[in-house]
Scaffold this motif. Structure first.
Motif, short mmCIF file in Angstrom:
data_model
loop_
_atom_site.label_atom_id
_atom_site.label_comp_id
_atom_site.label_asym_id
_atom_site.label_seq_id
_atom_site.Cartn_x
_atom_site.Cartn_y
_atom_site.Cartn_z
N ALA A 1 0.82 -1.22 0.00
CA ALA A 1 0.00 0.00 0.00
C ALA A 1 0.85 1.27 0.00
CB ALA A 1 -0.94 0.00 1.20
N THR A 2 2.11 1.17 0.42
CA THR A 2 2.98 2.35 0.44
C THR A 2 3.77 2.53 -0.85
OG1 THR A 2 4.95 1.25 1.35
CG2 THR A 2 3.32 2.05 2.94
N LEU A 3 3.75 1.51 -1.70
CA LEU A 3 4.55 1.56 -2.93
C LEU A 3 3.78 2.22 -4.07
CD1 LEU A 3 6.06 -2.05 -2.90
CD2 LEU A 3 7.11 0.07 -2.05
N PRO A 4 4.49 2.89 -4.96
CA PRO A 4 3.80 3.48 -6.12
C PRO A 4 3.25 2.38 -7.03
CG PRO A 4 6.19 3.73 -6.32
CD PRO A 4 5.94 3.13 -4.97
N PRO A 5 2.16 2.65 -7.72
CA PRO A 5 1.61 1.66 -8.65
C PRO A 5 2.65 1.29 -9.72
CG PRO A 5 0.09 3.49 -8.35
CD PRO A 5 1.37 3.89 -7.68
N GLY A 6 2.61 0.06 -10.11
CA GLY A 6 3.53 -0.40 -11.16
C GLY A 6 3.40 -1.89 -11.32
N PRO A 7 3.98 -2.43 -12.39
CA PRO A 7 3.83 -3.85 -12.70
C PRO A 7 4.51 -4.77 -11.68
CG PRO A 7 5.39 -2.85 -14.21
CD PRO A 7 4.78 -1.73 -13.41
N ASN A 8 5.51 -4.26 -10.96
CA ASN A 8 6.26 -5.09 -10.01
C ASN A 8 5.89 -4.81 -8.56
OD1 ASN A 8 7.74 -6.28 -12.10
ND2 ASN A 8 9.18 -4.57 -12.11
N ARG A 9 4.82 -4.09 -8.37
CA ARG A 9 4.45 -3.66 -7.01
C ARG A 9 4.27 -4.84 -6.04
NH1 ARG A 9 -0.94 -0.11 -5.63
NH2 ARG A 9 -0.28 0.60 -3.58
N THR A 10 3.53 -5.85 -6.45
CA THR A 10 3.28 -7.00 -5.57
C THR A 10 4.56 -7.75 -5.29
OG1 THR A 10 1.00 -7.20 -6.33
CG2 THR A 10 1.98 -9.15 -5.32
N ARG A 11 5.34 -8.03 -6.34
CA ARG A 11 6.59 -8.77 -6.15
C ARG A 11 7.57 -7.98 -5.30
NH1 ARG A 11 8.29 -11.11 -11.86
NH2 ARG A 11 9.51 -9.24 -11.63
N THR B 1 17.63 -1.16 -3.83
CA THR B 1 17.73 -1.90 -5.08
C THR B 1 16.36 -2.29 -5.61
OG1 THR B 1 19.90 -2.75 -4.41
CG2 THR B 1 18.75 -3.94 -6.18
N LEU B 2 15.53 -2.83 -4.73
CA LEU B 2 14.19 -3.26 -5.13
C LEU B 2 13.33 -2.08 -5.59
CD1 LEU B 2 13.36 -5.82 -2.31
CD2 LEU B 2 13.68 -6.34 -4.74
N LEU B 3 13.42 -0.97 -4.88
CA LEU B 3 12.55 0.16 -5.18
C LEU B 3 12.99 0.92 -6.43
CD1 LEU B 3 11.93 1.30 -1.51
CD2 LEU B 3 10.28 0.26 -3.07
N LYS B 4 14.25 0.74 -6.80
CA LYS B 4 14.73 1.35 -8.05
C LYS B 4 14.00 0.75 -9.24
CE LYS B 4 19.09 1.11 -7.80
NZ LYS B 4 20.51 0.83 -7.99
#
Length: 196
Positions: free
Chosen positions: A146-156, A191-194
């Motif tokens: 819920a804190t991450l920006p929308p995107g294709p890898n958000r769940t992973r 690294t992940l958030l990049k």
């Protein structure tokens, strides 16, 4: 209120109803000393109840363990969601999860993850612990997502951060020093958030 007071709020145990006295006492003892190391007789003595009263409210130690884990889950998730929001508002959104976890790992009351500890201690004997731990970890990942920006890898990305947090928890618990774990988590999160 500090994280220690949020997760284990100070209570005047003798003034509580019997069931609440038993649960508050077990909550403190199970997290601080471990489930196996805390016998029912110790809980009964410290809660100031009789065995009859104990078994009226909790038919077994297993029932008390499950009540403890349910309460810990609710308290920890309430704190975590609040911490994520506080750190997201006060700093860069991308590091909120690391700042929240650092707050927990560096607290004087930190004794590891109650769910990881419980699975390791009694999971094979009490399979319901696996279900509670799985739910807890899924809720933690959902809060991160819920804190991450929308995107294709958000769940992973949220799932990977959840695994990284568990690793940081175990490292901080084993080394009795949160700083290296927080540094490693910061590197992983960056690294992940990049790529998120």
């Amino acid at each position: 209120m500090s994280i220690s007071e949020t997760l284990d709020p100070p209570v005047d145990v003798p003034t509580l109803p019997a069931r609440d006295r038993i649960l508050a006492t077990a909550y403190r003892l199970f997290y601080r000393h471990g489930i196996r190391a805390t016998g029912i007789d110790k809980v009964i003595a410290e809660a100031g109840v009789t065995k009859v009263t104990f078994y009226r409210h909790f038919p077994s130690k297993d029932a008390l363990i499950l009540a403890f884990l349910d309460l810990r889950h609710r308290r920890w998730m309430d704190w975590f969601v609040d911490a994520l929001a506080r750190h997201a508002a006060g700093s860069r959104r991308r590091v909120a999860v690391v700042a929240a976890v650092e707050e927990w790992l560096t607290a004087d009351s930190f004794r590891g993850c109650a769910f990881i500890n419980s699975v390791n201690e009694i999971g094979p004997e009490l399979p319901e612990v696996y279900a509670i731990a799985t739910r807890h970890k899924a809720d933690m990942v959902a809060a991160i997502k819920a804190t991450l920006p929308p995107g294709p890898n958000r769940t992973r990305t949220a799932q990977a951060l959840g695994v990284a947090i568990d690793g940081a928890v175990v490292q901080a618990q084993c080394q009795r020093d949160a700083i290296p774990a927080v540094r490693a988590l910061t590197t992983i999160a960056s690294t992940l958030l990049k790529d998120a």
